[in-house]
Write a protein that holds these residues in place. Structure first.
Motif, PDB file in Angstrom:
ATOM      1  N   UNK A   8       0.828  -1.202   0.000  1.00 26.07           N
ATOM      2  CA  UNK A   8       0.000   0.000   0.000  1.00 26.07           C
ATOM      3  C   UNK A   8       0.868   1.259   0.000  1.00 26.07           C
ATOM      4  N   UNK A   9       1.950   1.250   0.800  1.00 19.07           N
ATOM      5  CA  UNK A   9       2.870   2.397   0.860  1.00 19.07           C
ATOM      6  C   UNK A   9       3.545   2.632  -0.483  1.00 19.07           C
ATOM      7  N   UNK A  10       3.938   1.547  -1.148  1.00 21.25           N
ATOM      8  CA  UNK A  10       4.596   1.679  -2.457  1.00 21.25           C
ATOM      9  C   UNK A  10       3.666   2.330  -3.478  1.00 21.25           C
ATOM     10  N   UNK A  11       2.385   1.969  -3.390  1.00 17.31           N
ATOM     11  CA  UNK A  11       1.400   2.601  -4.285  1.00 17.31           C
ATOM     12  C   UNK A  11       1.272   4.095  -3.986  1.00 17.31           C
ATOM     13  N   UNK A  12       1.278   4.441  -2.687  1.00 19.28           N
ATOM     14  CA  UNK A  12       1.167   5.858  -2.291  1.00 19.28           C
ATOM     15  C   UNK A  12       2.410   6.643  -2.696  1.00 19.28           C
ATOM     16  N   UNK A  13       3.592   5.977  -2.634  1.00 20.70           N
ATOM     17  CA  UNK A  13       4.842   6.624  -3.041  1.00 20.70           C
ATOM     18  C   UNK A  13       4.815   6.930  -4.541  1.00 20.70           C
ATOM     19  N   UNK A  14       4.345   5.960  -5.322  1.00 18.71           N
ATOM     20  CA  UNK A  14       4.228   6.182  -6.772  1.00 18.71           C
ATOM     21  C   UNK A  14       3.285   7.338  -7.083  1.00 18.71           C
ATOM     22  N   UNK A  15       2.192   7.424  -6.328  1.00 22.94           N
ATOM     23  CA  UNK A  15       1.225   8.504  -6.525  1.00 22.94           C
ATOM     24  C   UNK A  15       1.846   9.851  -6.171  1.00 22.94           C
ATOM     25  N   UNK A  16       2.620   9.888  -5.066  1.00 27.05           N
ATOM     26  CA  UNK A  16       3.283  11.130  -4.644  1.00 27.05           C
ATOM     27  C   UNK A  16       4.293  11.593  -5.698  1.00 27.05           C
ATOM     28  N   UNK A  17       4.968  10.612  -6.329  1.00 35.04           N
ATOM     29  CA  UNK A  17       5.916  10.939  -7.404  1.00 35.04           C
ATOM     30  C   UNK A  17       5.185  11.547  -8.604  1.00 35.04           C
ATOM     31  N   UNK A  18       4.050  10.919  -8.958  1.00 33.02           N
ATOM     32  CA  UNK A  18       3.276  11.419 -10.102  1.00 33.02           C
ATOM     33  C   UNK A  18       2.767  12.839  -9.860  1.00 33.02           C
ATOM     34  N   UNK A  19       2.426  13.114  -8.593  1.00 35.37           N
ATOM     35  CA  UNK A  19       1.894  14.437  -8.250  1.00 35.37           C
ATOM     36  C   UNK A  19       2.997  15.422  -7.870  1.00 35.37           C
ATOM     37  N   UNK A  20       4.269  14.934  -7.941  1.00 34.03           N
ATOM     38  CA  UNK A  20       5.427  15.779  -7.624  1.00 34.03           C
ATOM     39  C   UNK A  20       5.332  16.360  -6.211  1.00 34.03           C
ATOM     40  N   UNK A  21       4.865  15.507  -5.276  1.00 30.72           N
ATOM     41  CA  UNK A  21       4.693  15.947  -3.883  1.00 30.72           C
ATOM     42  C   UNK A  21       5.906  15.463  -3.076  1.00 30.72           C
ATOM     43  N   UNK A  22       6.961  16.281  -3.087  1.00 30.28           N
ATOM     44  CA  UNK A  22       8.237  15.894  -2.458  1.00 30.28           C
ATOM     45  C   UNK A  22       8.127  15.651  -0.956  1.00 30.28           C
ATOM     46  N   UNK A  23       7.452  16.550  -0.181  1.00 29.10           N
ATOM     47  CA  UNK A  23       7.360  16.317   1.272  1.00 29.10           C
ATOM     48  C   UNK A  23       6.673  14.982   1.609  1.00 29.10           C
TER      49      UNK A  23
END
Length: 220
Positions: A188-203
């Motif tokens: 689940x975390x890996x999916x959220x990390x990929x989403x954060x990358x796509x949205x360019x959400x560095x924090x």
């Protein structure tokens, strides 16, 4: 002094085989946290059995049996567990020493010790009680009733092997459940990390990566 060490010191005063006292004990005392004394070996994986010289329960006064069938590995069949102990038994002291050194150096498993004492020998009256209890406890074999009637020295205050086996199985199941939960959380975390990358959400990406690293260290 811990309980295991006390038992070993007391056993050295008893009429046990010299090979155990002079050859085996010096090896296992180096791994005192990896040995556990029990009152029976039923259901346990790695066993070293020995008896006082005036007991004469078995043809050999000591043997080592490794990688035996546990109750969980054979569906709880006590007969198969006991049979595997005899099938795997090593009685040659030089071979036992070699196997023990390999066991302690190459595995992290616990070696269980069962000791047969002169106090364990049952009287004729005891055997009559075993005979009568067989009618009441039809789910048990005679040897199971007998072992529960054995007397022991006061300082040999240890668990029955079957109880230890059940506890070990419960801990193993809990560990498996814990691993399943952690694995699911990692996915689940890996999916959220990929989403954060796509949205360019560095924090958020940094926070999630820290959580992922922490979770991965918990996998057994």
């Amino acid at each position: 002094m811990n309980k295991t060490k006390i038992i070993i010191e007391e056993l050295k005063k008893r009429n046990i085989p010299s090979e155990i006292k002079n050859t085996i004990f010096p090896i296992v005392e180096q791994y005192i946290d990896r040995i556990q004394f029990v009152k029976s070996f039923v259901g346990l994986k790695d066993i070293l059995y020995f008896e006082e010289l005036d007991v004469d329960f078995f043809d050999f006064p000591f043997f080592l049996s490794l990688n035996c069938q546990t109750l969980s590995s054979n569906g709880g069949n006590k007969h198969e567990s006991i049979a595997s102990v005899y099938e795997n038994a090593i009685t040659d002291v030089e071979e036992i020493v070699r196997k023990l050194k390999h066991f302690f150096e190459e595995t992290n498993r616990i070696l269980f010790f069962e000791v047969a004492f002169s106090e364990n020998v049952l009287s004729n009256d005891d055997m009559w009680e075993v005979y009568h209890r067989m009618d009441e406890e039809t789910d048990k074999e005679p040897f199971e009733i007998m072992t529960k009637m054995y007397r022991y020295p006061e300082w040999y205050d240890v668990e029955f092997g079957e109880n230890v086996a059940i506890l070990e199985e419960s801990l193993s199941l809990l560990k498996q459940m814990d691993n399943l939960y952690i694995t699911s959380s990692i996915k689940k975390l890996e999916e959220e990390i990929n989403k954060a990358l796509e949205e360019d959400n560095a924090p958020l990406f940094t926070t999630l990566v820290k959580q992922l690293k922490a979770l991965k260290t918990q996998v057994h």
